[in-house]
Design an enzyme around this catalytic site. Structure first.
Site, PDB file in Angstrom:
ATOM      1  N   ASP A 274       3.907   2.731  13.670  1.00 42.01           N
ATOM      2  CA  ASP A 274       2.963   3.469  14.506  1.00 42.01           C
ATOM      3  C   ASP A 274       3.127   3.087  15.977  1.00 42.01           C
ATOM      4  O   ASP A 274       2.843   1.944  16.357  1.00 42.01           O
ATOM      5  CB  ASP A 274       1.542   3.148  14.027  1.00 42.01           C
ATOM      6  CG  ASP A 274       0.504   4.043  14.680  1.00 42.01           C
ATOM      7  OD1 ASP A 274       0.802   4.643  15.733  1.00 42.01           O
ATOM      8  OD2 ASP A 274      -0.615   4.137  14.136  1.00 42.01           O
TER       9      ASP A 274
ATOM     10  N   THR B  23       0.836  -1.203   0.000  1.00 43.80           N
ATOM     11  CA  THR B  23       0.000   0.000   0.000  1.00 43.80           C
ATOM     12  C   THR B  23       0.867   1.248   0.000  1.00 43.80           C
ATOM     13  O   THR B  23       0.621   2.204  -0.759  1.00 43.80           O
ATOM     14  CB  THR B  23      -0.927   0.014   1.233  1.00 43.80           C
ATOM     15  OG1 THR B  23      -1.412  -1.295   1.460  1.00 43.80           O
ATOM     16  CG2 THR B  23      -2.076   0.973   1.046  1.00 43.80           C
TER      17      THR B  23
ATOM     18  N   HIS C  42       0.159  -7.852  12.509  1.00 42.98           N
ATOM     19  CA  HIS C  42       1.375  -8.554  12.088  1.00 42.98           C
ATOM     20  C   HIS C  42       2.585  -8.085  12.892  1.00 42.98           C
ATOM     21  O   HIS C  42       3.692  -7.976  12.371  1.00 42.98           O
ATOM     22  CB  HIS C  42       1.587  -8.350  10.583  1.00 42.98           C
ATOM     23  CG  HIS C  42       1.635  -6.904  10.149  1.00 42.98           C
ATOM     24  ND1 HIS C  42       0.673  -5.985  10.458  1.00 42.98           N
ATOM     25  CD2 HIS C  42       2.570  -6.218   9.428  1.00 42.98           C
ATOM     26  CE1 HIS C  42       0.996  -4.804   9.947  1.00 42.98           C
ATOM     27  NE2 HIS C  42       2.143  -4.924   9.328  1.00 42.98           N
TER      28      HIS C  42
ATOM     29  N   ASP D  27       6.297  -7.143   5.180  1.00 40.28           N
ATOM     30  CA  ASP D  27       7.421  -6.879   6.098  1.00 40.28           C
ATOM     31  C   ASP D  27       8.447  -8.012   6.003  1.00 40.28           C
ATOM     32  O   ASP D  27       9.658  -7.787   6.024  1.00 40.28           O
ATOM     33  CB  ASP D  27       6.945  -6.758   7.553  1.00 40.28           C
ATOM     34  CG  ASP D  27       6.054  -5.562   7.770  1.00 40.28           C
ATOM     35  OD1 ASP D  27       4.965  -5.530   7.174  1.00 40.28           O
ATOM     36  OD2 ASP D  27       6.446  -4.654   8.533  1.00 40.28           O
TER      37      ASP D  27
ATOM     38  N   SER E 109       1.636  -6.266   0.518  1.00 41.77           N
ATOM     39  CA  SER E 109       1.208  -5.401   1.613  1.00 41.77           C
ATOM     40  C   SER E 109       1.684  -5.983   2.949  1.00 41.77           C
ATOM     41  O   SER E 109       1.702  -7.216   3.140  1.00 41.77           O
ATOM     42  CB  SER E 109      -0.314  -5.270   1.592  1.00 41.77           C
ATOM     43  OG  SER E 109      -0.730  -4.427   2.645  1.00 41.77           O
ATOM     44  N   GLY E 110       2.041  -5.086   3.874  1.00 37.86           N
ATOM     45  CA  GLY E 110       2.644  -5.501   5.144  1.00 37.86           C
ATOM     46  C   GLY E 110       1.912  -6.630   5.871  1.00 37.86           C
ATOM     47  O   GLY E 110       2.498  -7.684   6.139  1.00 37.86           O
TER      48      GLY E 110
HETATM   49  O1  LIG Z   1       2.015  -2.903   7.417  1.00 36.90           O
HETATM   50  C1  LIG Z   1       2.979  -2.330   6.981  1.00 36.90           C
HETATM   51  C2  LIG Z   1       4.266  -2.381   7.676  1.00 36.90           C
HETATM   52  O2  LIG Z   1       4.263  -3.169   8.828  1.00 36.90           O
HETATM   53  C3  LIG Z   1       2.894  -1.546   5.732  1.00 36.90           C
HETATM   54  O3  LIG Z   1       2.168  -2.249   4.766  1.00 36.90           O
HETATM   55  P1  LIG Z   1       1.417  -1.464   3.616  1.00 36.90           P
HETATM   56  O4  LIG Z   1       2.401  -0.562   2.988  1.00 36.90           O
HETATM   57  O5  LIG Z   1       0.912  -2.501   2.682  1.00 36.90           O
HETATM   58  O6  LIG Z   1       0.296  -0.715   4.298  1.00 36.90           O
END
Ligand SMILES: O=C(CO)COP(=O)(O)O
Length: 159
Positions: free
Chosen positions: A99, A55, A106, A79, A73-74
């Site tokens: 964050d 994303t 995850h 990741d 996507s993470g």
């Molecule tokens: O979840 C993420 C990193 O842990 C980021 O994933 P996206 O860039 O798919 O939102």
């Protein structure tokens, strides 16, 4: 008492090229900060190869109009994919605005990514201020020797 680093015997050096391979990652509430940061530093970032989790990568390529390799996507494994590339020495630097206020489904993957970045001794920025410092480093645009695990020695000691 002199304390020797535990892993000193199994380290070697490797060179990060002047053109770095940079992974960009942000959690949902931090994506705006990363997009604004990347736009501010578009000229500097364009000197390097960029990749990102799914994303984040889609949003960044729309905003920056620069080529960005988007991974999965993470929460679906991105990741881990970035972490695997770091272990394979295909990524030289990680900008990861994670964050600190939101639990993530995850979380083990996030910890694993940050761990493998520490293992392979690559520069990591986990917030905007550190990312500013990193990008303004003279090392960004020159080859830089850094210490990495000596994988051959590691294996030799185990088999
Ligand atoms: O979840 C993420 C990193 O842990 C980021 O994933 P996206 O860039 O798919 O939102």
């Amino acid at each position: 008492m002199l304390i020797t680093p535990r892993s000193a015997a199994s380290c070697t050096t490797s060179t990060l090229a002047a053109r770095k391979r940079i992974a960009l990652v942000a959690h949902d509430h931090c994506k705006g900060f990363l997009l604004d940061w990347a736009e501010r530093h578009k000229a500097a970032l364009s000197q390097h190869n960029l990749c990102a989790t799914g994303t984040t990568g889609q949003l960044l390529s729309k905003r920056l109009e620069l080529p960005i390799e988007s991974m999965i996507s993470g929460p679906l494994g991105g990741d881990q994919q970035v972490g695997a590339h770091i272990a394979e020495q295909k990524i030289d630097m990680l900008v990861f605005f994670w964050d600190p206020f939101e639990p993530q489904p995850h979380d083990p993957d996030i910890k694993a990514l940050l761990r493998v970045a520490a293992v392979w001794n690559i520069p990591v920025a986990s917030n905007e201020c550190t990312a500013d410092y990193l990008l303004s480093s003279p090392l960004m645009n020159q080859p830089h020797q850094h210490r990495i695990p000596d994988y051959n020695a590691y294996l030799k000691g185990r088999v």
